[in-house]
Design an enzyme around this catalytic site. Structure first.
Site, mmCIF file in Angstrom:
data_model
loop_
_atom_site.group_PDB
_atom_site.id
_atom_site.type_symbol
_atom_site.label_atom_id
_atom_site.label_comp_id
_atom_site.label_asym_id
_atom_site.label_seq_id
_atom_site.Cartn_x
_atom_site.Cartn_y
_atom_site.Cartn_z
ATOM 1 N N LYS A 14 0.828 -1.212 0.000
ATOM 2 C CA LYS A 14 0.000 0.000 0.000
ATOM 3 C C LYS A 14 0.861 1.260 0.000
ATOM 4 C CE LYS A 14 -2.171 -1.096 3.895
ATOM 5 N NZ LYS A 14 -1.600 -2.402 4.258
ATOM 6 N N ARG A 89 -9.369 1.047 8.701
ATOM 7 C CA ARG A 89 -8.940 -0.309 9.040
ATOM 8 C C ARG A 89 -10.017 -1.054 9.829
ATOM 9 N NH1 ARG A 89 -3.040 0.756 8.862
ATOM 10 N NH2 ARG A 89 -1.895 -1.186 9.002
ATOM 11 N N ARG A 161 11.384 -1.157 10.885
ATOM 12 C CA ARG A 161 10.283 -0.782 11.764
ATOM 13 C C ARG A 161 10.180 -1.747 12.935
ATOM 14 N NH1 ARG A 161 5.027 0.268 8.044
ATOM 15 N NH2 ARG A 161 4.099 -0.717 9.865
ATOM 16 N N ARG A 172 -0.240 -8.857 13.428
ATOM 17 C CA ARG A 172 -0.853 -7.867 12.524
ATOM 18 C C ARG A 172 -1.728 -8.560 11.475
ATOM 19 N NH1 ARG A 172 4.155 -4.549 10.629
ATOM 20 N NH2 ARG A 172 2.661 -3.260 9.510
HETATM 21 P P1 AMP Z 1 0.916 0.874 8.752
HETATM 22 O O1 AMP Z 1 2.091 1.761 8.593
HETATM 23 O O2 AMP Z 1 -0.269 1.285 7.929
HETATM 24 O O3 AMP Z 1 1.250 -0.591 8.589
HETATM 25 O O4 AMP Z 1 0.431 1.032 10.285
HETATM 26 C C1 AMP Z 1 1.274 0.685 11.349
HETATM 27 C C2 AMP Z 1 0.470 0.595 12.647
HETATM 28 O O5 AMP Z 1 -0.150 1.855 12.927
HETATM 29 C C3 AMP Z 1 -0.671 -0.416 12.656
HETATM 30 O O6 AMP Z 1 -0.233 -1.741 12.934
HETATM 31 C C4 AMP Z 1 -1.554 0.160 13.758
HETATM 32 O O7 AMP Z 1 -0.995 -0.104 15.036
HETATM 33 C C5 AMP Z 1 -1.424 1.657 13.520
HETATM 34 N N1 AMP Z 1 -2.447 2.142 12.561
HETATM 35 C C6 AMP Z 1 -2.218 2.691 11.336
HETATM 36 N N2 AMP Z 1 -3.361 3.024 10.745
HETATM 37 C C7 AMP Z 1 -4.354 2.677 11.604
HETATM 38 C C8 AMP Z 1 -5.777 2.739 11.555
HETATM 39 N N3 AMP Z 1 -6.419 3.229 10.481
HETATM 40 N N4 AMP Z 1 -6.470 2.292 12.628
HETATM 41 C C9 AMP Z 1 -5.842 1.797 13.714
HETATM 42 N N5 AMP Z 1 -4.506 1.688 13.825
HETATM 43 C C10 AMP Z 1 -3.764 2.121 12.771
#
Ligand code: AMP
Length: 215
Positions: A14, A89, A161, A172
């Site tokens: 993404k 999400r 990360r 996740r």
């Molecule tokens: P990402 O970079 O999109 O993989 O997001 C990393 C982490 O941020 C996720 O595993 C969640 O802990 C948090 N996170 C990001 N976007 C959301 C969302 N829309 N709702 C809830 N938690 C989020």
């Protein structure tokens, strides 16, 4: 101009796709995960609130996320289009986003669901590295930076990360299946879902997306 959502499990691509489309469409790339990581790095109150969820691979509570996104969408540069990466999400987030857009006479144009096998995604994620400064994504084996540890684009430091370890990634995936996957049905019903194979290279995925969007 497009209002797009990028959906798909962790590691589906993404972020990589959104950065390319953002340049192509000249539309802001809004990544909730990046907003949280920046706040953690800067030690803000928001960063301190969300860190415990992120470290475990859990979702940050809806009320925190929704306000951040709607405030961001109110900014001028989102007026003609945007790319949402990692939001919504949960079904509740999607409903709140719909309410926000409807109140402004707007709607999401397309939802791109990137589909790929979990084991392939696991390999991608444990090998993923990210630039601390600009967020550019690398892969240790298939897309390493020219100089080890240093970003090709901005010279920033490249790191792994904290939530890209095998144990956290497994969690996740589980969180994705239980809380995010229902959005596929939500957007299928809304009639704007595009399922795209995300198992190829970033260029291959981009080509499929561009074809499906008809741009
Ligand atoms: P990402 O970079 O999109 O993989 O997001 C990393 C982490 O941020 C996720 O595993 C969640 O802990 C948090 N996170 C990001 N976007 C959301 C969302 N829309 N709702 C809830 N938690 C989020």
């Amino acid at each position: 101009m497009f209002r797009l959502i990028l959906l798909g499990p962790p590691g589906a691509g993404k972020g990589t796709l959104a950065s390319t489309l953002s340049v192509k469409f000249n539309a802001p790339h809004i990544s909730t995960g990046s907003v949280f990581r920046r706040n953690i790095k800067e030690g803000t109150r928001l960063g301190m609130r969300v860190k415990k969820y992120m470290d475990k691979g859990e979702l940050v509570p809806d009320e925190i996320v929704i306000n951040i996104v709607t405030d961001r969408l109110d900014e001028d540069d989102c007026a003609t289009g945007f790319l949402l990466d990692g939001f919504p999400r949960t079904v509740h987030q999607a409903e709140e986003l719909d309410k926000y857009l409807e109140s402004r006479g707007l709607a999401i144009d397309r939802v791109i669901d990137l589909v790929a096998d979990e084991e392939l995604l696991m390999q991608r994620m444990i090998n993923r590295r990210v630039c601390k400064s600009c967020g550019r994504i690398y892969h240790v084996i298939t897309m390493p930076p020219k100089q080890e540890g240093i970003c090709d684009v901005c010279g920033g430091e490249i790191y792994q990360r904290a939530d890209d370890t095998e144990e956290t990634v497994r969690n996740r995936f589980a969180v994705y299946q239980s809380q995010t996957a229902p959005l596929i049905e939500y957007y299928r019903k809304a009639g704007n879902l595009l399922a795209i194979d995300g198992s190829g290279t970033p260029d291959e995925t981009l080509e499929l997306v561009v074809e499906a969007l008809g741009v």
